[in-house]
Motif scaffolding. Structure first.
Motif, PDB file in Angstrom:
ATOM      1  N   GLY A  46      95.916  81.057  14.930  1.00  0.00           N
ATOM      2  CA  GLY A  46      95.267  81.846  15.962  1.00  0.00           C
ATOM      3  C   GLY A  46      96.213  82.875  16.551  1.00  0.00           C
ATOM      4  O   GLY A  46      97.432  82.769  16.427  1.00  0.00           O
ATOM      5  N   PRO A  53      90.399  81.410  18.982  1.00  0.00           N
ATOM      6  CA  PRO A  53      89.601  81.557  17.758  1.00  0.00           C
ATOM      7  C   PRO A  53      89.863  82.863  17.032  1.00  0.00           C
ATOM      8  O   PRO A  53      89.452  83.023  15.885  1.00  0.00           O
ATOM      9  CB  PRO A  53      88.159  81.496  18.283  1.00  0.00           C
ATOM     10  N   ARG A 129      93.829  67.136  15.233  1.00  0.00           N
ATOM     11  CA  ARG A 129      92.971  67.854  14.284  1.00  0.00           C
ATOM     12  C   ARG A 129      91.532  67.413  14.490  1.00  0.00           C
ATOM     13  O   ARG A 129      91.261  66.220  14.672  1.00  0.00           O
ATOM     14  CB  ARG A 129      93.418  67.565  12.859  1.00  0.00           C
ATOM     15  N   TRP A 141      85.366  76.404  22.614  1.00  0.00           N
ATOM     16  CA  TRP A 141      86.326  77.500  22.637  1.00  0.00           C
ATOM     17  C   TRP A 141      86.395  78.188  23.998  1.00  0.00           C
ATOM     18  O   TRP A 141      87.408  78.821  24.327  1.00  0.00           O
ATOM     19  CB  TRP A 141      86.017  78.501  21.531  1.00  0.00           C
ATOM     20  N   VAL A 144      89.329  76.659  25.750  1.00  0.00           N
ATOM     21  CA  VAL A 144      90.650  76.775  25.133  1.00  0.00           C
ATOM     22  C   VAL A 144      91.612  77.688  25.895  1.00  0.00           C
ATOM     23  O   VAL A 144      92.793  77.351  26.044  1.00  0.00           O
ATOM     24  CB  VAL A 144      90.515  77.214  23.660  1.00  0.00           C
ATOM     25  N   GLY A 162      98.443  76.961  17.300  1.00  0.00           N
ATOM     26  CA  GLY A 162      97.128  76.507  16.868  1.00  0.00           C
ATOM     27  C   GLY A 162      96.874  77.013  15.457  1.00  0.00           C
ATOM     28  O   GLY A 162      97.050  78.199  15.169  1.00  0.00           O
ATOM     29  N   GLY A 164      94.417  76.205  11.584  1.00  0.00           N
ATOM     30  CA  GLY A 164      93.164  75.629  11.145  1.00  0.00           C
ATOM     31  C   GLY A 164      92.780  76.069   9.750  1.00  0.00           C
ATOM     32  O   GLY A 164      93.293  77.061   9.228  1.00  0.00           O
ATOM     33  N   GLN A 171      89.912  72.841  13.683  1.00  0.00           N
ATOM     34  CA  GLN A 171      90.965  73.181  14.634  1.00  0.00           C
ATOM     35  C   GLN A 171      92.117  72.184  14.549  1.00  0.00           C
ATOM     36  O   GLN A 171      91.904  70.975  14.463  1.00  0.00           O
ATOM     37  CB  GLN A 171      90.366  73.198  16.052  1.00  0.00           C
ATOM     38  N   THR A 173      96.027  71.573  16.412  1.00  0.00           N
ATOM     39  CA  THR A 173      97.089  71.978  17.326  1.00  0.00           C
ATOM     40  C   THR A 173      98.359  71.228  16.939  1.00  0.00           C
ATOM     41  O   THR A 173      98.322  70.042  16.607  1.00  0.00           O
ATOM     42  CB  THR A 173      96.744  71.669  18.797  1.00  0.00           C
TER      43      THR A 173
END
Length: 236
Positions: A46, A53, A129, A141, A144, A162, A164, A171, A173
């Motif tokens: 990200g 996102p 995850r 989101w 977030v 972040g 993904g 997602q 982290t």
């Protein structure tokens, strides 16, 4: 003992960024042929601090679980796919990890096997995850940015990003903390992070989730021109 590695790559220039995006598909064939690689994931990242996102087209990650440390070291050094990533990237950083705990599944598998002991004091990496249900993705989101600001303001966080597999829906982290106490303190404190966790639990927003903690045992390369942490091997 199973060894986990996570490699981050930074790409500059349009050609290299297009190449990295194409490798999200093409690298699968190469990774699938590496002996001793039990589990792997190719991830984008990200923008800003990573917990958004909006994609960052310049940063990608490869997460791997290997049968043991020797296999991991040999493959990272000799496998052509990793050599290609290093040659195209402007910067790369790999962390060598040992799982302390792992709960949940990723793509229907339990990818990480915890070691019998914690390996002593030192920095701790946390990986979360989740597969977000499409119907609640926008609600998730919206929370977030507040969580990202809290993590960014915490002086204990040594590194955070972040990543993904699929934008908006898959997602991950990844964060690094000086020790288990500082990581646990953040998780317990009230605020956007705790409220988001309660909303996730009450609303059943995730169709699949995994939480893992790792001891960091080694690192290679640099990130933002430096090494964000001192590992166990560098301090003993």
């Amino acid at each position: 003992m199973q060894t986990v590695t996570i490699s981050f790559f930074r790409f500059d220039g349009v050609a290299n960024r297009v190449w990295a995006l194409a490798m999200m598909g093409a690298a699968r064939l190469s990774l699938a042929r590496i002996a001793g690689l039990e589990f792997w994931k190719l991830c984008g990242s990200g923008s800003d601090e990573g917990f958004t996102p909006k994609p960052n087209t310049g940063v990608y990650a490869i997460l791997c679980a290997w049968t043991d440390l020797d296999v991991a070291r040999s493959a990272l050094a000799q496998a052509s796919v990793f050599a290609r990533y290093r040659s195209r990237s402007s910067e790369h950083w790999t962390l060598v990890l040992s799982a302390l705990s792992s709960r949940g599944q990723w793509s229907g598998k339990e990818p990480f096997r915890a070691s019998a002991h914690d390996g002593g004091a030192g920095p701790i990496a946390a990986l979360t995850r989740a597969t977000i249900k499409p119907a609640v993705a926008m609600r998730f989101w919206k929370r977030v940015p507040d969580i990202s600001r809290v993590i960014g303001a915490d002086p204990n966080v040594l590194f955070k990003i972040g990543i993904g597999e699929v934008p908006l829906l898959h997602q991950v982290t990844f964060s690094i903390w000086p020790d288990a106490d500082s990581m646990a303190g953040f998780a317990r404190q009230d605020g956007p992070h705790a409220r988001a966790i309660r909303a996730v639990r009450e609303g059943k927003w995730f169709s699949e989730e995994l939480y893992a903690r790792f001891r960091i045992i080694d690192q290679h390369g640099s990130w933002s021109g430096a090494r964000p942490i001192a590992t166990k091997m560098e301090t003993t």
